[in-house]
Enzyme design. Structure first.
Site, PDB file in Angstrom:
ATOM      1  N   TYR A 144       0.849  -1.192   0.000  1.00 49.39           N
ATOM      2  CA  TYR A 144       0.000   0.000   0.000  1.00 49.39           C
ATOM      3  C   TYR A 144       0.884   1.240   0.000  1.00 49.39           C
ATOM      4  CZ  TYR A 144      -3.577   3.349   1.601  1.00 49.39           C
ATOM      5  OH  TYR A 144      -4.446   4.413   1.718  1.00 49.39           O
ATOM      6  N   ASP A 239       9.174   2.916   0.107  1.00 52.91           N
ATOM      7  CA  ASP A 239       8.095   3.533   0.851  1.00 52.91           C
ATOM      8  C   ASP A 239       8.292   3.148   2.323  1.00 52.91           C
ATOM      9  OD1 ASP A 239       5.837   4.271   2.149  1.00 52.91           O
ATOM     10  OD2 ASP A 239       4.425   3.340   0.748  1.00 52.91           O
ATOM     11  N   LYS A 267       3.657   8.747   9.091  1.00 55.00           N
ATOM     12  CA  LYS A 267       3.486   8.139  10.411  1.00 55.00           C
ATOM     13  C   LYS A 267       4.469   8.691  11.467  1.00 55.00           C
ATOM     14  CE  LYS A 267       0.681   4.581   8.507  1.00 55.00           C
ATOM     15  NZ  LYS A 267       0.749   3.913   7.225  1.00 55.00           N
TER      16      LYS A 267
HETATM   17  C1  LIG Z   1       0.086   4.422   5.864  1.00 51.61           C
HETATM   18  C2  LIG Z   1       0.866   4.195   4.647  1.00 51.61           C
HETATM   19  C3  LIG Z   1       0.806   5.068   3.544  1.00 51.61           C
HETATM   20  C4  LIG Z   1      -0.189   6.181   3.463  1.00 51.61           C
HETATM   21  O1  LIG Z   1      -0.007   7.158   4.422  1.00 51.61           O
HETATM   22  P1  LIG Z   1      -1.234   8.128   4.795  1.00 51.61           P
HETATM   23  O2  LIG Z   1      -0.629   9.095   5.765  1.00 51.61           O
HETATM   24  O3  LIG Z   1      -2.298   7.255   5.365  1.00 51.61           O
HETATM   25  O4  LIG Z   1      -1.673   8.781   3.543  1.00 51.61           O
HETATM   26  C5  LIG Z   1       1.672   4.866   2.506  1.00 51.61           C
HETATM   27  N1  LIG Z   1       2.559   3.856   2.519  1.00 51.61           N
HETATM   28  C6  LIG Z   1       2.626   2.989   3.535  1.00 51.61           C
HETATM   29  C7  LIG Z   1       3.652   1.900   3.502  1.00 51.61           C
HETATM   30  C8  LIG Z   1       1.776   3.106   4.618  1.00 51.61           C
HETATM   31  O5  LIG Z   1       1.827   2.214   5.609  1.00 51.61           O
END
Ligand SMILES: *Cc1c(COP(=O)(O)O)cnc(C)c1O
Length: 428
Positions: A144, A239, A267
């Protein structure tokens, strides 16, 4: 009824907010029942609207690595708020946190702050496309990268829970530029490069996957991706929205000694405020506006409250690297405990863990990619989830999510959790 007030609040919320929530996984669709409305939180504990105390294993999906309402962060927010909450002009705070982040993370020279992980990943691929002058990207099924169009293709967790891997509203034109491979499968990636010569701008990957449960990279997988990128003139995007400042000071680049070309954050970097960021070597970052042609902007980007919170968080982690060791030890303690409990039952299970990320899958086979993650028995997971909730333990309301431990957890909390898990294992 145990969650009477939460139920009432949820009914009212649904009248005004689609599904009653501002992010789908919160609605408990995958596990059934009523979402818990939270009133406040401190350290490792959530206090809900019905007066229950819950030990929290989600921690706002990662940011609260030092516990809820962590004092240095709260104090920084208060002091900063007194001076005004947004200017749309540069502040010294932005440079302070940028400098600190660049010092902590290997292989990056410059960083740009945005407001979410979604924005960070979306901007990172635009930058990669602008830099390489190519259109296509490779992503992995079950990873994701936020909800921007290019990524909502077999996107794990929330998206998978609802069985809408390809959301309506994404045009075929956008979808065709996203190529899919299986996590931990270098052959598939090599094949995509062969069949799309000089068209692939970047590979984007969760270097330790966390959105199909926790799925570690196999030995050599990340190095293999790096090699394929080098051979084919593509960029490697890590990511690290979930893993950054959680698995190590310098994230997965440091943990597994692999250099990415662009790194995305979210995060933890915001200390619990809405922050994302992307970073790279100078030569790549200089392609961004106003220096270069790749446009990216944000009215509230670099917001003083968010920068102050993030700075305190990173500063604390930088000064206390023992947090990462202590978190890992607690997570391994939990893993060993769970392993022992379930080994004494007939319940099929696999536990994956890296640092303070951990997930249990109710299936006996190893979970190495999205296909194997989907094997998990969701009925068993539902029983597990609700059994724990009744015993005051809050884990993610979906079998596709990682648990994120906080260093505020004590070994007493962990023992209490294991006791609850033991009781629940007997009634699953
Ligand atoms: C949470 C998450 C996102 C998205 O971040 P948001 O602040 O919810 O938009 C993207 N990549 C990874 C790996 C994530 O865990």
């Amino acid at each position: 009824m145990l969650y009477q007030r939460s139920s009432q609040l949820f009914v009212e919320a649904q009248q005004y907010i689609p599904g009653g929530v501002n992010s789908p996984v919160r609605a408990f669709k995958a596990v059934g029942g009523t979402p818990i409305f939270v009133k406040r939180a401190k350290g490792a504990y959530l206090y809900d609207e019905d007066g229950s105390v819950l030990i929290d294993y989600i921690n706002s999906w990662g940011p609260m690595i030092l516990g809820h309402a962590f004092e240095p962060v709260i104090n920084a927010i208060k002091t900063t708020a007194e001076k005004g909450t947004s200017f749309g002009m540069p502040t010294e705070l932005e440079t302070k946190i940028a400098k600190l982040a660049v010092e902590m993370v290997p292989n990056i020279d410059k960083i740009r702050f945005v407001n979410s992980g979604t924005e960070a990943c979306m901007s990172a691929i635009r930058l990669a496309r602008g830099y390489t002058k190519r259109h296509k990207i490779i992503k992995f099924a079950g990873c994701y990268h936020g909800h921007s169009d290019s990524f909502l293709i077999q996107a794990g967790s929330g998206a998978s829970t609802f069985g809408v891997p390809n959301s309506p509203g994404i045009t075929p034109g956008t979808a065709q530029d996203t190529l899919l491979a299986s996590y931990n499968n270098l052959e598939e990636v090599a094949h995509l490069f062969q069949s799309n010569p000089e068209q692939i701008a970047a590979i984007i990957v969760e270097p330790v996957a966390g959105n199909m449960g926790c799925v570690p990279p196999k030995e050599g997988f990340l190095q293999g991706l790096k090699q394929l990128c080098l051979e084919n003139g593509a960029l490697l995007i890590f990511d690290e929205v979930m893993t950054g400042f959680r698995l190590a000071k310098g994230g997965v680049q440091e943990l597994y000694q692999v250099d990415a070309d662009i790194v995305c954050f979210g995060k933890v970097i915001g200390g619990g405020l809405p922050v994302g960021a992307f970073a790279a070597r100078e030569e790549i970052m200089n392609h961004l506006a106003p220096l270069g042609p790749v446009y990216q902007a944000g009215t509230l980007s670099g917001n003083p409250l968010a920068m102050a919170a993030g700075y305190e968080m990173l500063q604390y982690l930088n000064d206390h690297p023992e947090v990462f060791t202590s978190l890992e030890a607690k997570t391994i303690y939990l893993k060993n405990g769970m392993q022992e409990i379930f080994a004494n039952t007939n319940i099929p299970f696999t536990i994956n863990q890296v640092g303070s990320m951990i997930s249990i899958h109710f299936h006996q086979d190893p979970v190495v990619d999205f296909t194997t993650a989907k094997n998990g028995d969701n009925d068993l997971f539902k029983k597990f989830f609700h059994g724990l909730l009744e015993r005051g333990i809050y884990i993610a309301p979906s079998a596709y999510e990682t648990w994120f431990l906080t260093d505020a957890l004590t070994y007493d909390d962990l023992d209490q959790t294991l006791q609850a898990i033991k009781e629940v294992s007997l009634i699953m």
